[in-house]
Design an enzyme around this catalytic site. Sequence first.
Site, PDB file in Angstrom:
ATOM      1  N   ASP A 138     -46.826 -27.900  13.125  1.00 19.58           N
ATOM      2  CA  ASP A 138     -45.810 -28.927  12.977  1.00 19.58           C
ATOM      3  C   ASP A 138     -44.874 -28.330  12.068  1.00 19.58           C
ATOM      4  OD1 ASP A 138     -44.580 -31.526  12.647  1.00 19.58           O
ATOM      5  OD2 ASP A 138     -45.446 -31.689  10.723  1.00 19.58           O
ATOM      6  N   ASP A 157     -41.631 -30.572   9.793  1.00 19.85           N
ATOM      7  CA  ASP A 157     -41.344 -31.216   8.495  1.00 19.85           C
ATOM      8  C   ASP A 157     -42.512 -31.765   8.024  1.00 19.85           C
ATOM      9  OD1 ASP A 157     -38.316 -31.709   8.959  1.00 19.85           O
ATOM     10  OD2 ASP A 157     -39.214 -31.721  10.915  1.00 19.85           O
ATOM     11  N   ASP A 216     -49.109 -33.332   9.479  1.00 17.94           N
ATOM     12  CA  ASP A 216     -49.099 -34.224   8.509  1.00 17.94           C
ATOM     13  C   ASP A 216     -48.806 -35.717   9.023  1.00 17.94           C
ATOM     14  OD1 ASP A 216     -45.920 -34.915   7.147  1.00 17.94           O
ATOM     15  OD2 ASP A 216     -46.250 -33.553   9.082  1.00 17.94           O
TER      16      ASP A 216
END
Length: 272
Positions: A8, A10, A212
Amino acid sequence: MARLAAFDMDGTLLMPDHHLGRETIATLARLRERDITLTFATGRHVLEMRHILGTLSLDAYLITGNGTRIHSLEGDVLHRQDLDPQVADTVMHHAWDTRASMHVFNDNGWFTGQEIPALLQAHVYSGFRYQVIDIKSIPAHQVTKICFCGDHDDLIRLRIQLNEALEERAHLCFSAVDCLEVLPLGCNKGSALAVLSNHLGLSLADCMAFGDAMNDREMLGSVGRGLIMGNAMPQLIAALPHLSVIGHCGNQAVSHFLTHWLDNPHLPYSPE
């Protein structure tokens, strides 16, 4: 040893200022030297990710739009999935009871109905930006995804409205605390990674992944080794309690973990 690593962007690979740290870039290069295939799995647009890749001099597959597109190393489309046109039409034209801003994505870019300069902070690294347009003028059959940006509590209420209106015709998820996404049914990073793995002659057991947010849930839960960021949404940690939690993106925790994994693969890891 894992043969495919999925990241991922961001809140995971990117630092809080939305840049890639030097240690992270160096570690990605080390993975390639070990013949580990890289893929960036992100909600960002492929047009933006191509620019970022071009600055890194790294070969990587791209899973963009939270799984709506997969592109090869050469830039060819390996997989595409759009929103059902009826779903896109409903979302774009309905008067939702929300203060959140609406953002529509298709192969031509990112579109919204008003100037929101604060949202561009996340794109300072690439210079990618939205185009202001009458959203209702966008052809519904060309929409890849739609997202709403705003206060989390407001988005939770909006999700209830969307679920009632769309029923089982779309996949809703939070890609960040302040971003609610409307995706094609069955579309997520995990399903896209399964398609890519199959294309490469691998299984998901051959993959490791880092994330996240709740749009990383399926991906992290399906791979051989899923790792959650220390700054992750609490909902993600609660949803996948069996997965290891590493450090904060601000400390380049992905690089820290991978350096240990490359140098000391048989020793236990501590994020400290």
